[in-house]
Enzyme design. Structure first.
Site, PDB file in Angstrom:
ATOM      1  N   SER A  44      12.740   3.020   4.433  1.00 20.89           N
ATOM      2  CA  SER A  44      13.103   3.811   5.613  1.00 20.89           C
ATOM      3  C   SER A  44      13.555   2.888   6.751  1.00 20.89           C
ATOM      4  O   SER A  44      13.362   1.674   6.697  1.00 20.89           O
ATOM      5  CB  SER A  44      11.896   4.650   6.056  1.00 20.89           C
ATOM      6  OG  SER A  44      10.850   3.797   6.507  1.00 20.89           O
ATOM      7  N   TYR A  69      11.029   8.823   1.941  1.00 18.52           N
ATOM      8  CA  TYR A  69      11.091   7.690   1.002  1.00 18.52           C
ATOM      9  C   TYR A  69      11.885   7.976  -0.276  1.00 18.52           C
ATOM     10  O   TYR A  69      12.062   7.080  -1.091  1.00 18.52           O
ATOM     11  CB  TYR A  69       9.666   7.255   0.640  1.00 18.52           C
ATOM     12  CG  TYR A  69       8.864   6.788   1.837  1.00 18.52           C
ATOM     13  CD1 TYR A  69       9.268   5.685   2.578  1.00 18.52           C
ATOM     14  CD2 TYR A  69       7.712   7.470   2.249  1.00 18.52           C
ATOM     15  CE1 TYR A  69       8.555   5.268   3.692  1.00 18.52           C
ATOM     16  CE2 TYR A  69       6.990   7.056   3.358  1.00 18.52           C
ATOM     17  CZ  TYR A  69       7.411   5.957   4.074  1.00 18.52           C
ATOM     18  OH  TYR A  69       6.710   5.538   5.163  1.00 18.52           O
ATOM     19  N   HIS A  84       3.098  -4.036   9.695  1.00 19.21           N
ATOM     20  CA  HIS A  84       2.986  -3.818  11.133  1.00 19.21           C
ATOM     21  C   HIS A  84       1.763  -4.482  11.767  1.00 19.21           C
ATOM     22  O   HIS A  84       1.671  -4.557  12.985  1.00 19.21           O
ATOM     23  CB  HIS A  84       2.978  -2.303  11.419  1.00 19.21           C
ATOM     24  CG  HIS A  84       4.064  -1.572  10.688  1.00 19.21           C
ATOM     25  ND1 HIS A  84       5.397  -1.892  10.863  1.00 19.21           N
ATOM     26  CD2 HIS A  84       4.038  -0.574   9.754  1.00 19.21           C
ATOM     27  CE1 HIS A  84       6.131  -1.098  10.066  1.00 19.21           C
ATOM     28  NE2 HIS A  84       5.332  -0.305   9.391  1.00 19.21           N
ATOM     29  N   ALA A 140       2.634  -0.483   5.253  1.00 25.16           N
ATOM     30  CA  ALA A 140       2.071  -0.518   6.608  1.00 25.16           C
ATOM     31  C   ALA A 140       1.501  -1.894   6.978  1.00 25.16           C
ATOM     32  O   ALA A 140       1.355  -2.205   8.173  1.00 25.16           O
ATOM     33  CB  ALA A 140       0.996   0.560   6.743  1.00 25.16           C
ATOM     34  N   HIS A 158      12.346  -2.545   3.555  1.00 24.05           N
ATOM     35  CA  HIS A 158      11.764  -1.204   3.719  1.00 24.05           C
ATOM     36  C   HIS A 158      12.761  -0.163   3.258  1.00 24.05           C
ATOM     37  O   HIS A 158      13.974  -0.319   3.479  1.00 24.05           O
ATOM     38  CB  HIS A 158      11.412  -0.938   5.190  1.00 24.05           C
ATOM     39  CG  HIS A 158      10.479  -1.956   5.739  1.00 24.05           C
ATOM     40  ND1 HIS A 158       9.130  -1.934   5.483  1.00 24.05           N
ATOM     41  CD2 HIS A 158      10.711  -3.073   6.475  1.00 24.05           C
ATOM     42  CE1 HIS A 158       8.572  -2.984   6.055  1.00 24.05           C
ATOM     43  NE2 HIS A 158       9.498  -3.696   6.659  1.00 24.05           N
ATOM     44  N   ASP A 192       0.391 -15.042   7.503  1.00 25.47           N
ATOM     45  CA  ASP A 192      -0.053 -16.424   7.292  1.00 25.47           C
ATOM     46  C   ASP A 192       0.115 -16.856   5.834  1.00 25.47           C
ATOM     47  O   ASP A 192       0.394 -18.022   5.560  1.00 25.47           O
ATOM     48  CB  ASP A 192      -1.523 -16.585   7.703  1.00 25.47           C
ATOM     49  CG  ASP A 192      -1.690 -16.677   9.207  1.00 25.47           C
ATOM     50  OD1 ASP A 192      -0.665 -16.673   9.931  1.00 25.47           O
ATOM     51  OD2 ASP A 192      -2.846 -16.751   9.678  1.00 25.47           O
ATOM     52  N   ARG A 222      11.586   5.267  13.706  1.00 25.00           N
ATOM     53  CA  ARG A 222      10.446   6.150  13.418  1.00 25.00           C
ATOM     54  C   ARG A 222       9.394   5.970  14.520  1.00 25.00           C
ATOM     55  O   ARG A 222       9.744   5.742  15.666  1.00 25.00           O
ATOM     56  CB  ARG A 222       9.914   5.836  12.010  1.00 25.00           C
ATOM     57  CG  ARG A 222      10.963   6.097  10.922  1.00 25.00           C
ATOM     58  CD  ARG A 222      10.433   5.795   9.532  1.00 25.00           C
ATOM     59  NE  ARG A 222       9.278   6.630   9.214  1.00 25.00           N
ATOM     60  CZ  ARG A 222       8.410   6.371   8.223  1.00 25.00           C
ATOM     61  NH1 ARG A 222       8.575   5.289   7.469  1.00 25.00           N
ATOM     62  NH2 ARG A 222       7.390   7.173   7.997  1.00 25.00           N
ATOM     63  N   ARG A 273       5.843   1.356  13.986  1.00 24.62           N
ATOM     64  CA  ARG A 273       6.618   0.810  12.867  1.00 24.62           C
ATOM     65  C   ARG A 273       7.717  -0.157  13.332  1.00 24.62           C
ATOM     66  O   ARG A 273       8.321  -0.854  12.531  1.00 24.62           O
ATOM     67  CB  ARG A 273       7.247   1.935  12.043  1.00 24.62           C
ATOM     68  CG  ARG A 273       6.240   2.788  11.340  1.00 24.62           C
ATOM     69  CD  ARG A 273       6.888   3.770  10.389  1.00 24.62           C
ATOM     70  NE  ARG A 273       6.035   4.926  10.204  1.00 24.62           N
ATOM     71  CZ  ARG A 273       5.044   5.015   9.307  1.00 24.62           C
ATOM     72  NH1 ARG A 273       4.802   4.012   8.493  1.00 24.62           N
ATOM     73  NH2 ARG A 273       4.315   6.102   9.220  1.00 24.62           N
ATOM     74  N   GLU A 303      12.049  -9.481   3.780  1.00 23.64           N
ATOM     75  CA  GLU A 303      11.321  -8.243   4.104  1.00 23.64           C
ATOM     76  C   GLU A 303      12.210  -7.032   3.824  1.00 23.64           C
ATOM     77  O   GLU A 303      13.377  -7.025   4.215  1.00 23.64           O
ATOM     78  CB  GLU A 303      10.936  -8.286   5.584  1.00 23.64           C
ATOM     79  CG  GLU A 303      10.266  -7.020   6.077  1.00 23.64           C
ATOM     80  CD  GLU A 303       9.989  -7.043   7.585  1.00 23.64           C
ATOM     81  OE1 GLU A 303      10.116  -8.111   8.236  1.00 23.64           O
ATOM     82  OE2 GLU A 303       9.672  -5.962   8.098  1.00 23.64           O
ATOM     83  N   ASN A 324       8.155  -5.505   0.193  1.00 21.28           N
ATOM     84  CA  ASN A 324       7.969  -4.288   0.978  1.00 21.28           C
ATOM     85  C   ASN A 324       6.458  -4.172   1.176  1.00 21.28           C
ATOM     86  O   ASN A 324       5.737  -3.722   0.286  1.00 21.28           O
ATOM     87  CB  ASN A 324       8.523  -3.057   0.259  1.00 21.28           C
ATOM     88  CG  ASN A 324       8.394  -1.812   1.134  1.00 21.28           C
ATOM     89  OD1 ASN A 324       7.700  -1.832   2.149  1.00 21.28           O
ATOM     90  ND2 ASN A 324       9.056  -0.740   0.739  1.00 21.28           N
ATOM     91  N   ARG A 371       5.260  10.896  -2.435  1.00 23.35           N
ATOM     92  CA  ARG A 371       4.824  10.608  -1.066  1.00 23.35           C
ATOM     93  C   ARG A 371       5.980  10.848  -0.087  1.00 23.35           C
ATOM     94  O   ARG A 371       6.998  10.145  -0.144  1.00 23.35           O
ATOM     95  CB  ARG A 371       4.417   9.137  -1.010  1.00 23.35           C
ATOM     96  CG  ARG A 371       4.157   8.619   0.360  1.00 23.35           C
ATOM     97  CD  ARG A 371       4.082   7.106   0.396  1.00 23.35           C
ATOM     98  NE  ARG A 371       3.766   6.683   1.734  1.00 23.35           N
ATOM     99  CZ  ARG A 371       3.969   5.477   2.216  1.00 23.35           C
ATOM    100  NH1 ARG A 371       4.465   4.542   1.441  1.00 23.35           N
ATOM    101  NH2 ARG A 371       3.673   5.186   3.455  1.00 23.35           N
ATOM    102  N   PRO A 414       0.781  -1.225   0.000  1.00 24.76           N
ATOM    103  CA  PRO A 414       0.000   0.000   0.000  1.00 24.76           C
ATOM    104  C   PRO A 414       0.820   1.285   0.000  1.00 24.76           C
ATOM    105  O   PRO A 414       1.799   1.399   0.743  1.00 24.76           O
ATOM    106  CB  PRO A 414      -0.814  -0.091   1.292  1.00 24.76           C
ATOM    107  CG  PRO A 414      -0.864  -1.529   1.611  1.00 24.76           C
ATOM    108  CD  PRO A 414       0.365  -2.159   1.039  1.00 24.76           C
ATOM    109  N   ASN A 415       0.394   2.203  -0.831  1.00 25.97           N
ATOM    110  CA  ASN A 415       0.924   3.578  -0.928  1.00 25.97           C
ATOM    111  C   ASN A 415       2.295   3.675  -1.596  1.00 25.97           C
ATOM    112  O   ASN A 415       2.791   4.771  -1.827  1.00 25.97           O
ATOM    113  CB  ASN A 415       0.966   4.256   0.458  1.00 25.97           C
ATOM    114  CG  ASN A 415      -0.414   4.319   1.080  1.00 25.97           C
ATOM    115  OD1 ASN A 415      -1.332   4.829   0.463  1.00 25.97           O
ATOM    116  ND2 ASN A 415      -0.577   3.766   2.272  1.00 25.97           N
TER     117      ASN A 415
HETATM  118  C1  DQA Z   1       7.786   1.335   4.466  1.00 25.45           C
HETATM  119  C2  DQA Z   1       7.699   1.608   5.979  1.00 25.45           C
HETATM  120  C3  DQA Z   1       6.291   1.414   6.484  1.00 25.45           C
HETATM  121  O1  DQA Z   1       6.224   1.699   7.860  1.00 25.45           O
HETATM  122  C4  DQA Z   1       5.339   2.352   5.756  1.00 25.45           C
HETATM  123  O2  DQA Z   1       4.016   2.120   6.191  1.00 25.45           O
HETATM  124  C5  DQA Z   1       5.454   2.259   4.287  1.00 25.45           C
HETATM  125  C6  DQA Z   1       6.780   2.175   3.690  1.00 25.45           C
HETATM  126  C7  DQA Z   1       9.185   1.644   3.909  1.00 25.45           C
HETATM  127  O3  DQA Z   1       9.480   1.202   2.812  1.00 25.45           O
HETATM  128  O4  DQA Z   1       9.968   2.364   4.547  1.00 25.45           O
HETATM  129  O5  DQA Z   1       4.468   2.342   3.566  1.00 25.45           O
HETATM  130  O6  DQA Z   1       7.523  -0.039   4.241  1.00 25.45           O
END
Ligand code: DQA
Length: 142
Positions: A101, A22, A79, A76, A99, A86, A106, A110, A97, A73, A17, A9-10
């Protein structure tokens, strides 16, 4: 070697963003940069992004039999999504995994990753380089 690279997401809004967190690259720019990176030349990479938890889970299900590794990645969802956790366990996809950031420096929420324990590694805090770290980790393992 077939590797799927999933962004949650996002992350489709990368570049616009919160760029101070980021970075200024769009997701397309990051994906192209990964594709052209020296470390990736002999790899079969497939990229997927969705803002929907269910679509990401469906994609993991679809790819479970013909994929060697997954780089995720989860945004959110990392978290709090036990469903995604699952799905990784159920598909037995070897997942790293990632990320952009540093999730440990933070907000408190997170600092928790509910997917961490079903992943084979975790890389964060290095911007787009975090994805390459994950790929190099996979290449060292094989
Ligand atoms: C993220 C870190 C997450 O906490 C956040 O919700 C994101 C981006 C990162 O790539 O730093 O959407 O996964």
């Amino acid at each position: 070697m077939k590797i799927i690279i999933i962004n949650g997401p996002n992350l489709n809004l990368l570049g616009e963003r919160e760029p101070e967190i980021y970075g200024y690259d769009s997701l397309e720019e990051i994906n192209n940069w990964i594709k052209n990176h020296n470390s990736c030349q002999n790899l079969d990479l497939e990229f997927f992004q969705s803002n929907s938890e269910g679509s990401i889970i469906d994609f993991l299900h679809q790819k479970r039999k013909d994929t060697d590794y997954c780089i995720l990645n989860a945004g959110a969802l990392t978290h709090y999504s036990y469903a995604l956790r699952d799905a990784i366990a159920a598909t037995q996809l070897k997942t790293v995994e990632v990320h952009l950031s540093n999730i440990n420096k933070r907000e408190n929420f997170r600092k928790t990753s509910v997917i961490k324990n079903v992943c084979i590694g975790q890389f964060y805090g290095e911007g787009k380089q975090s994805y390459i770290k994950a790929i190099e980790y996979i290449l060292e393992k094989k």
